[in-house]
Each structure stands twice: as C-alpha cells, then as structure tokens.
Design an enzyme around this catalytic site. Structure first.
Site, PDB file in Angstrom:
ATOM      1  N   LYS A 154       1.031   3.811   7.057  1.00 20.94           N
ATOM      2  CA  LYS A 154      -0.442   3.197   6.944  1.00 20.94           C
ATOM      3  C   LYS A 154      -0.384   2.043   7.260  1.00 20.94           C
ATOM      4  O   LYS A 154       0.678   1.319   7.351  1.00 20.94           O
ATOM      5  CB  LYS A 154      -0.708   3.420   5.450  1.00 20.94           C
ATOM      6  CG  LYS A 154       0.006   2.644   4.435  1.00 20.94           C
ATOM      7  CD  LYS A 154      -0.013   2.791   3.171  1.00 20.94           C
ATOM      8  CE  LYS A 154      -1.493   1.708   2.686  1.00 20.94           C
ATOM      9  NZ  LYS A 154      -0.961   0.706   1.829  1.00 20.94           N
ATOM     10  N   GLU A 222       0.112  -3.999 -10.435  1.00 20.61           N
ATOM     11  CA  GLU A 222       1.137  -4.732  -9.929  1.00 20.61           C
ATOM     12  C   GLU A 222       1.293  -5.936 -10.226  1.00 20.61           C
ATOM     13  O   GLU A 222       0.170  -6.622 -10.522  1.00 20.61           O
ATOM     14  CB  GLU A 222       1.069  -4.659  -8.327  1.00 20.61           C
ATOM     15  CG  GLU A 222       1.106  -3.242  -7.653  1.00 20.61           C
ATOM     16  CD  GLU A 222       1.095  -3.379  -6.032  1.00 20.61           C
ATOM     17  OE1 GLU A 222       2.038  -3.560  -5.546  1.00 20.61           O
ATOM     18  OE2 GLU A 222       0.038  -3.475  -5.457  1.00 20.61           O
ATOM     19  N   HIS A 246      -3.319   5.705  -1.703  1.00 20.51           N
ATOM     20  CA  HIS A 246      -2.743   6.084  -2.579  1.00 20.51           C
ATOM     21  C   HIS A 246      -3.539   6.494  -3.852  1.00 20.51           C
ATOM     22  O   HIS A 246      -3.069   7.531  -4.492  1.00 20.51           O
ATOM     23  CB  HIS A 246      -1.770   4.774  -3.394  1.00 20.51           C
ATOM     24  CG  HIS A 246      -1.001   4.378  -2.123  1.00 20.51           C
ATOM     25  ND1 HIS A 246      -0.482   4.794  -1.208  1.00 20.51           N
ATOM     26  CD2 HIS A 246      -0.547   2.847  -1.856  1.00 20.51           C
ATOM     27  CE1 HIS A 246       0.380   4.071  -0.361  1.00 20.51           C
ATOM     28  NE2 HIS A 246       0.247   2.853  -0.962  1.00 20.51           N
TER      29      HIS A 246
HETATM   30  C1  BG6 Z   1       1.721  -0.248  -0.257  1.00 23.96           C
HETATM   31  C2  BG6 Z   1       0.690  -1.333  -0.331  1.00 23.96           C
HETATM   32  O1  BG6 Z   1       1.275   0.913   0.219  1.00 23.96           O
HETATM   33  O2  BG6 Z   1       2.157  -0.139  -1.742  1.00 23.96           O
HETATM   34  C3  BG6 Z   1       1.350  -2.701  -1.315  1.00 23.96           C
HETATM   35  O3  BG6 Z   1       0.686  -1.868   1.095  1.00 23.96           O
HETATM   36  C4  BG6 Z   1       1.997  -2.165  -2.414  1.00 23.96           C
HETATM   37  O4  BG6 Z   1       0.416  -3.851  -1.137  1.00 23.96           O
HETATM   38  C5  BG6 Z   1       2.587  -1.012  -2.414  1.00 23.96           C
HETATM   39  O5  BG6 Z   1       2.497  -3.209  -3.135  1.00 23.96           O
HETATM   40  C6  BG6 Z   1       2.829  -0.529  -3.798  1.00 23.96           C
HETATM   41  O6  BG6 Z   1       3.854   0.681  -3.644  1.00 23.96           O
HETATM   42  P1  BG6 Z   1       4.774   0.934  -4.869  1.00 23.96           P
HETATM   43  O7  BG6 Z   1       5.680   1.980  -4.470  1.00 23.96           O
HETATM   44  O8  BG6 Z   1       5.657  -0.357  -5.051  1.00 23.96           O
HETATM   45  O9  BG6 Z   1       3.970   1.294  -5.950  1.00 23.96           O
END
Ligand code: BG6
Length: 493
Positions: A154, A222, A246
């Site tokens: 992505k 986050e 996501h």
């Molecule tokens: C990524 C995004 O696809 O997913 C990031 O580009 C994000 O900005 C990350 O921090 C989050 O992934 P995870 O696995 O840490 O929830």
C-alpha cells in the site's frame, strides 16, 4: 496438520534500502527461516538505488534482525543460514538495462533455471509503474517454467482513478492470480480470527444482524505521530492511510455473509459485496468529523503539533483524525450504523471492534436495580491486548435484584502461543500461492468508491471542517457531539 512449506523461490525486494525492508520484511523473513518454514532453496535479492555490496547489505540486515525479529536472541548458525540467502544489486528503477542485469542475476541464482520468482514492491508508489513494466518487458517476458508473482504494498493508488489505472497496468503484465496486494491488517492473527469467531461458532451468527445489533464501533487509535513520513502523510491523511484500506477491511470482515467455502475467491466475493453496499451516511452533515492534532502530551512527553512536524506545510489542512458514520444497504445491516474512528497522537494505541447489541425488549429489573442496565457488548480486541470479551448483566450477590455489568474475557496471552507478525503470515501465504488474505482488484476499487465521495466533498469545500485536537486526547470534541446526536457515545478506551 503439518505446517505448510512453499516451494523454493527467489524474492526480489525493490526498495531494499528502505524502512519497510528494514523494519518488517527482513525480520519477518528471518523469523520464517528461523521457524524452518522456508525451504533451503529460498533466497532474497535486494534491489535499490543506493550503491552497496551484498556484504554491506547483510551487515545492515543483521542489525534489522537484531532490532525487529520476533525470535531473539539470534543463534549464529540460524543467522548464517539466513545471511547466505541475502544478495543485493544496485539499480535504477527507470533503467531497462538494470532490469536485464537483474534478469541475469536471477537466472544465475536459480538452480537449473527452474526457480520461482517473487517480486516485492516496497518502494515509494511513484515508481510502481516503471518497475512493473520493466519486470514484464525485461525480466519475465521470455520466461519458461516456474511461477512469477508480484506483491504490491500500500498505498494502492491515490484515488479511484489511479487505483484503476494501476490495476490495468498490472494486468498488462500479470494475471490477477499472480498479483498480491498487501494490506498488513489482514495478516494480523486477531483480524483472521474475526472469520473464525463468526463462522466456526454456531451461536453468534444468528444474532449478527439488524434485529439484534444496535450499532458497531471500530477504533484504530495510535499514539504515534507521523515520524519522518511527513511528505507521504501530507498527501494521504488518515482517510487514505487507514480508512480506505485497514478500516474498510475490518468493516467488511465484520459485515460479510458466510462464504460457501473458504477459498480466496469465495471469501473475497463476499467482502466485495459488503463494500458495494457500503456508504458514508450523509443524512446529517457529510457523515464525517475530521481533525488535526496540535501540540500536546503523550505518555508524559511533550509532542509537537502536526504542522510542526518535518516535511509538513505550516498551513496544512491534512487530517490526522477521522470519524465516520457508515451504513450498509443490505438485508442484514440496513439501519445499523457502523461508527468508525481513527487518529494519530491519541492517548492509547488500541484497535478494537465493538458490537453493541440492543437492549433486552423488556427491562424487568429496571425499577429494582440501582445501576443502569447496559446492553450486551462484544469486543474483538485486535491489538495490543489481543482477545475477545463479552459484557452481560449479572445479579449483585445479596438480597434484592441489584444488577451490574460483568465481563467474560478471552485473552490470546492466556494461550501462551507466540503470535506471528502479520508480514510473516502474508509473505508465507504469497509464497504458497494463497491469496485469501490479499486484496483483489475489484475489492480495492470498491473501497476507493466508498471513500471518494468524502474526498470530493472535502475538496469542493462542502464537507466537514477541519477541527483541532490536542495531542494525547481522543480527537476533536465535535466527534463526541457527532455520535451524541444519535443518542450514543464513543467507547471510553
Ligand atoms: C500503516 C500506516 O499502514 O499502518 C501507518 O501507513 C500506521 O500510518 C500503521 O501507523 C499501523 O499499523 P499497526 O500494525 O501498527 O496497527
């Protein structure tokens, strides 16, 4: 069942000197080798612009493994087994001659020219097109024997038109069954468990619909800001970075119909149907609240605001928080809102799906209990405390009918089985030729179609305003008003 083991293959990583290779791909591949899930004929060829030798590449990747691999400490013989599989070549993504060299290198590394080749696009998306074209025209055109596959990271497109164009471009050189579009959320154990939970149990599916469910809330929160990814994030915002991929994947797994069989196409057909029935609800405003973080405090540390971050315009209007009300126009979900929210610099890192059921039809005890009766709530914790919990009402011991909510909890930690990283699962699946956990071309286009009207309204100045929130808080206060207008509230996490 025996662990699945792929055939030998060569993996070419474009963007081999980048962050993704360092933090995710190499550590995951090392973990697969350490777990003896890859055959001895598996090797990696890093390709990138930065000049370096294979030996330097190995030294750098050793640090990557020490920092990010799951299986640590690193036994010397396992490292040596891994290191002998690592190779590197310097090349320009736009130069056909470099791809001819790549082709020769691949032939040289392929035993008797029979090996299988996997290409991984881990570069900035601007160079996807030339890479795809040159692989097709210079590297694989004359190829006989062995399979060829391509994994595409992505972001897949910047909007619907560019996603379509990228699909068409890929299809000029690869068949759909050779293309693996990654959304790493699908590699997460708990995300896969959504399907198991729903379809390997008999008791949930009968109540999984508009008759019993009041609403669904999905949160992807986050604590991190944007780090050194300012120039990417400025063009993406949370709508492209998290929502289009996501978040919509989570929505489609929660809402899809049971597939007739567990095959890649049957599962993805059902997900596409959800995406096609999905829309942002504009019955009040544009159905969104967007925000941007200002300076604040996270975990006791002062953090700068978004516009003070590296490579971000001082007057940027990029959103780092977004809440939306989604509706699914089908028989199962008509009238059930799906509230989704995601943001950077929120107080906690947590991803969860909460299914809030309706109140019991008759509140028999409401007169007698001092506590307010709460509806049943099922929470699928995706991360970090992976598990599932169910809230129900129980009697407080003693005379009278006082009632309190209690929680039944399943935690993955209790199983004491190590949970593999998402990339381990996905890389292995791609090598095995299983595309169930990868996004199909029509799926990616359908998810862009859900998001585009929002982007277009924002661009034309008709959408919601950009609100500010302090880093370390749960987003702009307008997000609370937004859900309160429906008589509901966000879960306190
Ligand atoms: C990524 C995004 O696809 O997913 C990031 O580009 C994000 O900005 C990350 O921090 C989050 O992934 P995870 O696995 O840490 O929830």
């Amino acid at each position: 069942m025996l662990p699945r083991r792929p055939e030998p293959c060569l993996m070419v990583i474009f963007g081999a000197s980048g962050d993704l290779t360092y933090r995710k791909l190499i550590p995951a591949l090392y973990d697969l080798v350490a777990a003896r899930l890859l055959p001895s004929g598996f090797a990696i060829l890093g390709f990138a612009r930065k000049p370096k030798t294979s030996e330097t590449f190995r030294q750098e990747m050793r640090r990557a493994v020490e920092e990010f691999a799951r299986s640590r400490p690193i036994p010397i013989d396992t490292w040596e087994d891994f290191a002998r599989r690592l190779h590197y070549m310097t090349g320009d993504y736009n130069n056909p001659a470099d791809y001819r060299r790549l082709q020769q290198e691949l032939e040289a590394l392929s035993p008797a020219g029979r090996s299988n080749w996997m290409f991984y696009l881990a570069t900035p998306p601007e160079v996807y097109r030339p890479i795809v074209e040159h692989i097709g025209s210079e590297v694989t055109l004359q190829r006989q024997g062995g399979w060829t596959r391509i994994i595409v990271e992505k972001p897949f497109g910047h909007d619907l038109d560019s996603a379509r164009a990228l699909n068409q471009h890929l299809h000029r050189w690869f068949r759909e069954d050779q293309i693996y579009r990654i959304d790493h959320y699908l590699g997460k154990e708990t995300v896969q468990n959504i399907l198991v939970f729903r379809f390997a149990n008999g008791i949930f599916e009968p109540i999984w619909d508009r008759r019993y469910v009041d609403h669904v809330q999905i949160t992807v929160a986050e604590t991190l800001g944007i780090g050194n990814r300012g120039s990417y994030y400025e063009r993406a915002g949370v709508i492209r970075d998290i929502m289009q991929n996501h978040m919509l994947q989570l929505v489609s797994l929660v809402a899809m119909e049971p597939p007739a069989e567990f095959t890649a196409d049957a599962v993805r057909n059902e997900k596409v149907k959800v995406l096609k029935a999905l829309r942002v609800d504009t019955s009040r405003g544009d159905g969104t609240v967007r925000g941007q973080y200002g300076p604040g405090v996270i975990n006791g540390q002062f953090v700068p605001g978004y516009t003070q971050e590296q490579d971000v315009a001082p007057d940027s209007t990029t959103e780092t928080y977004l809440a939306m009300r989604l509706m699914i126009d089908n028989w199962r979900w008509a009238g059930v809102p799906f509230y989704v929210r995601s943001g950077k610099r929120l107080p906690r890192r947590v991803t969860e799906i909460a299914i809030q059921f309706k109140m019991p039809p008759l509140l028999l005890f409401s007169e007698r209990t001092a506590n307010e009766i709460q509806p049943n709530l099922l929470v699928l914790n995706i991360q970090p405390d992976e598990g599932i919990s169910l809230r129900f009402s129980a009697k407080v011991p003693g005379s009278g009918e006082n009632i309190q909510p209690v929680i039944m909890n399943f935690s993955y930690n209790a199983l004491q089985t190590p949970v593999p990283d998402a990339y381990e699962r996905l890389l292995l699946d791609a090598m095995l030729g299983d595309s169930t956990l990868f996004t199909r071309h029509d799926e990616v286009e359908a998810s862009w179609s859900v998001i585009m009207p929002v982007i277009e309204r924002w661009q034309s100045g008709q959408g919601s305003f950009l609100e500010m929130y302090r880093a370390g808080t749960w987003g702009p206060k307008e997000a609370d008003d937004f859900i309160a207008a429906d008589g509901r509230s966000w879960r306190v996490l």
